[in-house]
Motif scaffolding. Structure first.
Motif, PDB file in Angstrom:
ATOM      1  N   TRP A  56      26.425  49.508  45.237  1.00 59.12           N
ATOM      2  CA  TRP A  56      27.769  49.637  45.158  1.00 59.12           C
ATOM      3  C   TRP A  56      28.430  50.828  44.762  1.00 59.12           C
ATOM      4  CZ3 TRP A  56      31.163  47.024  48.300  1.00 59.12           C
ATOM      5  CH2 TRP A  56      30.523  45.940  48.875  1.00 59.12           C
ATOM      6  N   ARG A  93      30.194  52.587  47.177  1.00 61.05           N
ATOM      7  CA  ARG A  93      31.529  52.139  47.784  1.00 61.05           C
ATOM      8  C   ARG A  93      32.342  51.637  46.613  1.00 61.05           C
ATOM      9  NH1 ARG A  93      28.442  47.804  51.252  1.00 61.05           N
ATOM     10  NH2 ARG A  93      27.019  47.671  49.725  1.00 61.05           N
ATOM     11  N   ALA A  94      32.282  51.932  45.254  1.00 60.71           N
ATOM     12  CA  ALA A  94      33.133  51.475  44.513  1.00 60.71           C
ATOM     13  C   ALA A  94      34.732  51.818  44.675  1.00 60.71           C
ATOM     14  CB  ALA A  94      32.795  52.146  43.263  1.00 60.71           C
ATOM     15  N   PRO A  95      35.566  50.675  44.502  1.00 60.84           N
ATOM     16  CA  PRO A  95      36.968  50.536  45.083  1.00 60.84           C
ATOM     17  C   PRO A  95      37.808  51.677  44.508  1.00 60.84           C
ATOM     18  CG  PRO A  95      36.672  48.756  43.762  1.00 60.84           C
ATOM     19  CD  PRO A  95      35.055  49.514  43.820  1.00 60.84           C
ATOM     20  N   SER A  96      37.472  52.395  43.317  1.00 60.27           N
ATOM     21  CA  SER A  96      38.297  53.309  42.654  1.00 60.27           C
ATOM     22  C   SER A  96      37.517  54.359  41.858  1.00 60.27           C
ATOM     23  CB  SER A  96      39.211  52.616  41.731  1.00 60.27           C
ATOM     24  OG  SER A  96      38.587  52.385  40.366  1.00 60.27           O
ATOM     25  N   ARG A 125      36.362  52.985  38.603  1.00 57.22           N
ATOM     26  CA  ARG A 125      35.127  51.846  38.748  1.00 57.22           C
ATOM     27  C   ARG A 125      33.745  52.711  39.117  1.00 57.22           C
ATOM     28  NH1 ARG A 125      36.692  47.616  35.916  1.00 57.22           N
ATOM     29  NH2 ARG A 125      38.505  46.538  36.705  1.00 57.22           N
ATOM     30  N   LYS A 126      34.030  53.699  39.968  1.00 51.40           N
ATOM     31  CA  LYS A 126      32.717  54.374  40.210  1.00 51.40           C
ATOM     32  C   LYS A 126      32.080  55.091  38.922  1.00 51.40           C
ATOM     33  CE  LYS A 126      33.115  56.999  44.040  1.00 51.40           C
ATOM     34  NZ  LYS A 126      32.203  56.149  45.105  1.00 51.40           N
ATOM     35  N   TRP A 171      31.748  43.546  46.490  1.00 53.92           N
ATOM     36  CA  TRP A 171      32.127  44.162  44.968  1.00 53.92           C
ATOM     37  C   TRP A 171      32.193  43.199  44.152  1.00 53.92           C
ATOM     38  CZ3 TRP A 171      32.264  48.184  42.573  1.00 53.92           C
ATOM     39  CH2 TRP A 171      32.918  48.381  41.354  1.00 53.92           C
ATOM     40  N   VAL A 182      40.501  41.188  37.085  1.00 49.00           N
ATOM     41  CA  VAL A 182      41.482  41.712  38.067  1.00 49.00           C
ATOM     42  C   VAL A 182      41.255  40.993  39.512  1.00 49.00           C
ATOM     43  CG1 VAL A 182      41.642  43.934  39.160  1.00 49.00           C
ATOM     44  CG2 VAL A 182      41.126  44.041  36.847  1.00 49.00           C
ATOM     45  N   LEU A 183      40.089  40.708  39.970  1.00 51.67           N
ATOM     46  CA  LEU A 183      39.843  40.316  41.291  1.00 51.67           C
ATOM     47  C   LEU A 183      40.600  38.802  41.407  1.00 51.67           C
ATOM     48  CD1 LEU A 183      36.209  41.226  42.454  1.00 51.67           C
ATOM     49  CD2 LEU A 183      38.369  42.136  43.052  1.00 51.67           C
ATOM     50  N   ASN A 243      44.927  39.229  45.171  1.00 53.62           N
ATOM     51  CA  ASN A 243      45.522  38.672  46.596  1.00 53.62           C
ATOM     52  C   ASN A 243      44.274  37.122  46.723  1.00 53.62           C
ATOM     53  OD1 ASN A 243      43.652  39.698  47.882  1.00 53.62           O
ATOM     54  ND2 ASN A 243      44.837  40.765  49.331  1.00 53.62           N
ATOM     55  N   GLN A 291      40.830  38.607  47.338  1.00 51.10           N
ATOM     56  CA  GLN A 291      40.125  39.047  46.252  1.00 51.10           C
ATOM     57  C   GLN A 291      39.698  37.956  45.352  1.00 51.10           C
ATOM     58  OE1 GLN A 291      43.220  41.733  44.863  1.00 51.10           O
ATOM     59  NE2 GLN A 291      42.054  43.534  44.664  1.00 51.10           N
ATOM     60  N   MET A 300      36.711  36.484  46.917  1.00 49.97           N
ATOM     61  CA  MET A 300      35.574  37.387  46.763  1.00 49.97           C
ATOM     62  C   MET A 300      35.083  37.018  45.634  1.00 49.97           C
ATOM     63  SD  MET A 300      35.699  41.478  46.990  1.00 49.97           S
ATOM     64  CE  MET A 300      36.864  41.665  48.584  1.00 49.97           C
TER      65      MET A 300
END
Lengths: 255, 401
Positions: B141, B144-147, B150-151, B204, B257-258, B262, B265, B268
């Motif tokens: 990941w 593909r990390a979402p920010s 985070r990466k 994620w 956070v997840l 929403n 998330q 997930m």
């Protein structure tokens, strides 16, 4: 009005530098768990992290001076490839270890010289980022330099591989020294770096390492550029597909 | 090729200075990556990597090694064969046990029972392999990390794990086990790694779950190892635990956070918890009544708590965390037991555990194939480094042709 245009120019300049760092950081991060040594995995992840760190600083600065309410993530995740401003060499696939070292061999000495110059920028944020990045790049160059010697003067196979890899990436180095209109405008304002002026020193750094590594300098027979105008290779689209996937699938959320 | 392998395994018998568990400031820690607004370089690391294939031993490593370099398995074996367990050996065993009982650390140069050495090598190398194989599901990941934040944190975390692998391989080397051999044993399937990494990281949220649950379980397992009887292992674990504790918090933060996000998330996050909860409990190993190696390890103070004790501790600390962020533990039988002062859980599906260990997890074959592929693809690089070193040495001694 003039001041706002000036800020937009700085933002654009920082976006270019941020995109360079982001795409190369992405490529280097692809080495995770693929390195020839565990030690090398760590080194490449570390260098990748340096680039992602720079990308964040440059893009954050761009978003700030631009003043349109965007942030580093909106810049990184919600622009398409035609809006990316990285130079082409950074988006090329990671390839094998020789291809990675060959790219770094072109890029690291460039950054050593570039950040030395950018430290003098009248934009204090850019100068500050350069002050941090210069230290990183000096160590990146040390790392790459030592691998150039080992690969060039190692086995017949490694010699051939690094020679081929260097040849395949060579045509992309010219773009690093190309001055765009934006570069010239900001150079006059004391903010940007005179890229063309870095070339002679870069040449001598490259010649030094190639000689020490028993390698022949590739001929200047072909050249590629266009990244700063958003004219990219086919590779960038795939890189962004991967990089931006979550944000594009679930836009507007906190992560 | 054969020549290379022989010479490289000989060379690697001597741990590399970069593998000392006692060196400080080598890498960027996750903590710093997460907290900094401006990025910090780690010059020592790059410098060290620049010198990477050099076999020179640092003073640190020499100290770490003690007389371990002099220890030869074949000599020990010969002794075993020619010397029956006579009174003298019994006296050594007693003296050894007395040292362990009085909480003195066993060091590489000290006499130790062969079974103690073998148990440690098995455990430490398995731990090291887990760190290394664990880089795969997490590395899955990074791109593909979402920010960007985070990466950066995930990169730093995976870098930490790779560093833990190095410390641990180094600690195992002080017991006379060459790294090349450990690597070969991993690839042949002779040596194991934590079975949890045979589960895929498909979303994620799995990165959150791995940090929160897998690193959380690892910490519960590993904190007592900071006091384990073998000195180099114990000292390595002190550093490792500090970093793991940060990893656990970053994983929990991802889940928090997840879980507050929403519907997609939340789903997930819940899905990741559903998939990783039971395998995390299995990380502590079989129940105490079915754990063949435990009693001896406890007597040697390699292990300090039983599998079930550690598992219970993890359960008790994790359930309130799940409740806090509004996720549901996937166990209908879960309830607080007032009398015991612990949570009771439903039955763990041990057949699944043994099935995955046997090779039937989703990723068993993929993980090893990946490890082999990287190793094989890097062969020419390692050969080049060795050839270059040899040329440099020849030049230095004036024998260059």
């Amino acid at each position: 009005m003039a001041s706002s245009n000036h800020n937009l120019s700085i933002a654009q300049y920082a976006i270019g530098l941020g995109d360079d760092a982001l795409t190369l950081g992405h490529r280097l991060s692809e080495w995770c768990s693929h390195g020839p040594y565990l030690e090398e995995d760590i080194a490449l992840i570390n260098i990748s992290l340096d680039y992602i760190g720079r990308a964040r600083m440059f893009l954050d600065h761009a978003a700030t001076v631009e003043g349109e309410g965007r942030d580093e993530d909106q810049l990184a995740y919600f622009r398409d490839d035609r809006e990316f401003r990285n130079r082409l060499i950074f988006e090329l696939p990671r390839g094998d270890f020789a291809e990675t070292i060959a790219r770094q061999c072109i890029v690291d000495p460039f950054y050593v010289l570039f950040f030395e110059a950018l430290m003098q920028s009248k934009d204090p944020v850019l100068a500050g980022i350069a002050g941090k990045a210069i230290k990183e790049s000096r160590y990146h160059w040390k790392h790459t330099h030592s691998w150039m010697l080992r690969l060039g003067d190692g086995t017949a196979e490694s010699h051939q591989r690094i020679l081929t890899a260097l040849d395949e990436v060579w045509g992309y180095h010219f773009e690093l020294f190309e001055m765009t209109d934006l570069d010239r405008e900001l150079l006059d304002a004391g903010i940007a770096v005179d890229l063309a002026a870095l070339k002679p020193k870069w040449d001598s750094m490259i010649d030094e390492v190639l000689t020490a590594a028993t390698l022949t300098r590739p001929e200047d027979t072909w050249r590629q550029s266009g990244g700063r105008n958003g004219e990219h290779t086919e590779h960038l689209g795939h890189l962004l597909t991967e990089l931006q996937f979550i944000q594009r699938a679930h836009p507007g959320l906190q992560w | 090729m054969t020549h290379h392998e022989a010479s490289s395994s000989q060379r690697h018998y001597v741990p590399h200075p970069s593998r000392s568990p006692f060196t400080e400031g080598r890498r960027q820690s996750t903590q710093r990556a997460a907290k900094r607004t401006h990025h910090k370089p780690s010059p020592q690391l790059i410098q060290r990597m620049a010198q990477q294939p050099s076999p020179v031993l640092s003073l640190h490593t020499q100290n770490l090694m003690g007389h371990a370099l002099l220890w030869r398995p074949e000599i020990a074996l010969e002794q075993d064969m020619t010397q029956a367990i006579d009174e003298q050996t019994q006296a050594e065993l007693d003296a050894f046990q007395a040292r362990v009982d009085s909480e003195q650390k066993i060091e590489p140069k000290d006499w130790m029972p062969d079974a103690y050495r073998r148990t440690l090598i098995r455990q430490i190398s398995q731990h090291a392999h887990s760190e290394i194989i664990g880089m795969q599901p997490e590395g899955n990941w990074i791109t593909r990390a979402p920010s960007l934040r985070r990466k950066a944190v995930l990169l730093a975390k995976v870098q930490d794990e790779a560093g833990h692998g190095l410390y641990l391989y180094s600690a195992a080397e002080t017991l006379g086990e060459p790294r090349e051999k450990m690597n070969a044993d991993l690839q042949s399937g002779k040596a194991k790694y934590s079975s949890i990494f045979n589960y895929p990281s498909v979303s994620w949220a799995d990165i959150g779950a791995i940090g929160w649950l897998v690193d959380g379980a690892a910490i519960v397992n590993q904190v007592p190892l900071c006091r384990t009887s073998y000195g180099p292992y114990a000292r390595g674990m002190v550093r490792i635990c500090k970093e793991e504790s940060f990893h656990q918090r970053q994983g929990f933060e991802i889940m928090t956070v997840l879980a507050a996000g929403n519907e997609a998330q939340k789903q997930m996050a819940q899905d990741a918890l559903n998939r990783f909860w039971w395998p995390s409990l299995m990380m502590f190993g079989p129940p105490d009544d079915n754990s063949p190696n435990s009693a001896q390890s406890m007597a040697w103070k390699i292990k300090r708590y039983s599998n079930d004790e550690l598992r219970q501790k993890f359960i008790d600390q994790t359930i309130p965390q799940a409740e806090h962020i509004g996720l549901t533990i996937p166990d209908p039988d879960l309830k607080w037991n007032e009398e015991r002062g612990h949570y009771d859980i439903g039955e763990i599906q041990w057949d699944e555990f043994f099935n995955v260990i046997k090779g039937n997890g989703k990723c068993n074959r993929q993980r090893i194939a990946h490890h082999k592929a990287a190793h094989n693809e890097g062969a020419w690089v390692r050969e080049a480094a060795l050839a270059y070193d040899a040329k440099q040495r020849a030049k230095a001694s004036g024998q260059v042709a």
